[in-house]
Scaffold this motif. Sequence first.
Motif, mmCIF file in Angstrom:
data_model
loop_
_atom_site.group_PDB
_atom_site.id
_atom_site.type_symbol
_atom_site.label_atom_id
_atom_site.label_comp_id
_atom_site.label_asym_id
_atom_site.label_seq_id
_atom_site.Cartn_x
_atom_site.Cartn_y
_atom_site.Cartn_z
ATOM 1 N N VAL A 356 0.850 -1.187 0.000
ATOM 2 C CA VAL A 356 0.000 0.000 0.000
ATOM 3 C C VAL A 356 0.886 1.237 0.000
ATOM 4 O O VAL A 356 1.829 1.348 0.787
ATOM 5 C CB VAL A 356 -0.920 0.004 1.240
ATOM 6 N N VAL A 357 0.572 2.171 -0.901
ATOM 7 C CA VAL A 357 1.308 3.432 -0.994
ATOM 8 C C VAL A 357 0.432 4.553 -0.452
ATOM 9 O O VAL A 357 -0.735 4.646 -0.816
ATOM 10 C CB VAL A 357 1.689 3.722 -2.465
ATOM 11 N N PRO A 358 0.952 5.423 0.445
ATOM 12 C CA PRO A 358 2.347 5.519 0.884
ATOM 13 C C PRO A 358 2.668 4.753 2.161
ATOM 14 O O PRO A 358 3.800 4.787 2.622
ATOM 15 C CB PRO A 358 2.509 7.020 1.128
ATOM 16 N N ALA A 359 1.699 4.070 2.773
ATOM 17 C CA ALA A 359 1.900 3.496 4.104
ATOM 18 C C ALA A 359 3.080 2.536 4.181
ATOM 19 O O ALA A 359 3.756 2.466 5.207
ATOM 20 C CB ALA A 359 0.625 2.782 4.560
ATOM 21 N N GLU A 360 3.358 1.794 3.093
ATOM 22 C CA GLU A 360 4.414 0.786 3.149
ATOM 23 C C GLU A 360 5.688 1.198 2.421
ATOM 24 O O GLU A 360 6.562 0.369 2.164
ATOM 25 C CB GLU A 360 3.898 -0.537 2.609
ATOM 26 N N VAL A 361 5.829 2.478 2.128
ATOM 27 C CA VAL A 361 7.067 2.964 1.536
ATOM 28 C C VAL A 361 8.102 3.162 2.640
ATOM 29 O O VAL A 361 7.786 3.714 3.699
ATOM 30 C CB VAL A 361 6.815 4.288 0.778
ATOM 31 N N PRO A 362 9.336 2.712 2.445
ATOM 32 C CA PRO A 362 10.359 2.850 3.489
ATOM 33 C C PRO A 362 10.520 4.298 3.961
ATOM 34 O O PRO A 362 10.500 5.237 3.154
ATOM 35 C CB PRO A 362 11.633 2.346 2.790
ATOM 36 N N GLY A 363 10.662 4.463 5.274
ATOM 37 C CA GLY A 363 10.866 5.780 5.851
ATOM 38 C C GLY A 363 9.605 6.480 6.280
ATOM 39 O O GLY A 363 9.667 7.471 7.019
#
Length: 521
Positions: A356-363
Motif C-alpha cells: 500500500v502506498v504511501p503506508a508501506e514505503v520505506p521511511g
Amino acid sequence: MRSRTFARSLACAGLAVGLSVAAAVPAALAAGTSPASAAAQSATTAPATQQAQRGQNYLVLYAAGGKAAGTSLSAIASAGGTLVKDYRAIGVAVVSSAAPDFPARLRAVDPSVDAAAGTSAFGVALQAEAAGDAAGPVAPPVPAPGSDSLSALQWDMDQIHAPEARAVNGGSPSVVVGDIDTGLDWSHPDLAPNVDFSRSTSCVGGVENTAPSAWLDDNGHGTHTAGTLAAARNGIGIVGMAPNVKLAGIKAGNAAGLFYPEAIVCAFMWAADHGIQVTNNSYFADPWLFNCKNDPGERAIWEAERRAIRYAEQQGVTVVAAADNQSDDLAHPTQDATSPDDTTPVTRDITNACAVVPAEVPGVVTVSATGSLGLKSFFSNYGVGVVDVAAPGGDSILQRTAAAPNGRVLSTWPKALMGGCLRPVVDPSGATYCYLQGTSMASPHVAGLAALIVSSGVTSPGAVAARIANTADSTPCPADMSVYAAFPAFDGGAPQVCQGGAGATSFYGKGQVNALRAIGG
C-alpha cells in the motif's frame, strides 16, 4: 484512495462529493501568483487545450539519471505523447497520450525508459514551475495553553496528552505542515489563521496550480484532517495538535476522494521543494489498494511514488501516513477485492510483493487507529514491521464511552459541505465541525506531533520518527481478541490476529503516541 476514512457502511458517515466555493477568493490571491521566480529546471509542457485532446496520463520511469529531455523528449513525441511534467530530480515524467499502446511504443524508441504505466486520469497544462523555498531556521515554539469552545469534545487529544503538550510547546510559526489531501477550506475560522497560501497548491492532474480556488476543499476530508493537525487556539471550536504551526494545503485528491499516482508524485515533489517539514497522508494512492511490484505497470507506479517520497525525505520532510481501513494484516496480505477502485473491482490474490502506498514505503511513519478505550479500532489495518505507532482515529462499534458517545473524532468541516456531514456540530460563533472515524483521523495526530518535535529543533526525519516511536506508550495486544471476530479482513476475510510482545505489536507498533513525552515534558 477513494478516501478510505470509512471502508464500510457501518463505519462510515460517508464523504461528501462536490461543492461550491465556500467563500469568495481574496482578490490578492485569486491570480495564484507564485511568490518565487520561475525555476531554471521547469519542464516543457503542453497548452491546456492540447492536453485535453491527448488522452490519459502515464507515469514514465527512467533508469537512473534519466529524464525527459533531449532524445527522450523527442521519443515521447514520436511515440504519440506530450510531456505534462518532468520531475527530473527523481527520473519521473508525467506524459499524456491518446495511444493505448503508448508504454510499449515509448520503450521501443527510448532505451532509457525503465517502465511506463497509465494512471487513468487527465493532465492539465502547467505554467513555469516556482523556485523551491528551502526550510529556514526553526523559530522557538510558542506555548498554547487553555481550551476552545469545543475542546471538551476532543477525547482524542486528551487520550494522548496533547493539551498538556501544547501548554509547553504549541508549535513554531516557522514550521509548515503539508496536508496532502482533498485540499482545505482556507476560509474556515479555525484554520484561516494558520494557512500558508504561498506553500499551498493543487496537484490534481499531476501539475501544480497555486490559485486558492484550485486547492479549496471540495470533499471535506482534507479540512477535517487539517483541523486535527493545526486548528488554531483562538477561542473557536477545537484546538489542533500543533496550533501555532502553519498549514499548507496540498490538494492531491479530487471531489470524489480519488488520489491518482501523478498527483501523489507532484505533491511530494512540491513539499520537498517548498520548505515543508512534515506531510500528513490520510489516503492510499489510486486506483490500486495494493501495488504489486511483480506487475510491470503497478511496479512503475510504486517506484515513481517511492522515488518522490524518498526525495522529499532527503529534503528534510517527515512523512506520516494512515495504515488504512480494511481490518487487514499488511504484513501478510492475501487478497485484494477493492481494486481498481475507480471502475469495477476485481478480486485478485496478492503476496508481500504487493504494498500500500504511501503506508508501506520505506521511511514513512505509518499509523494505526485506536478508539476511546485505547484499543485498536475495529476497522484499522495493522502489521508487524508496517505500523510504527497508533493514535486516536475513533471506533463507533467497540469503543463508545461517556467521553466519546458516538466513538468518532471531531474536527473542522467546510460550511458549504455541511449537508454531507451526518454528525455535524456548530460552534456558537457559527464555525462548522463534523465527527468522522478512520485511520485518516489517526494519522494527523501523529503528523501534528511531528510538527511539535520539529518545532523543538529536531528536524531530521529519521530523528523525528525515532522520537515519536521511542516516547509512545507501549501497548500490549488486547487480552480479549474475540471482540474483533465480527470484523475479519475486508479483502479476503482473514481473522484479525495481534502479534508481538513487550515493546512492539502488529496492532500498535511501538504503542499509542504520547505527545507530552515526545516533546520532553
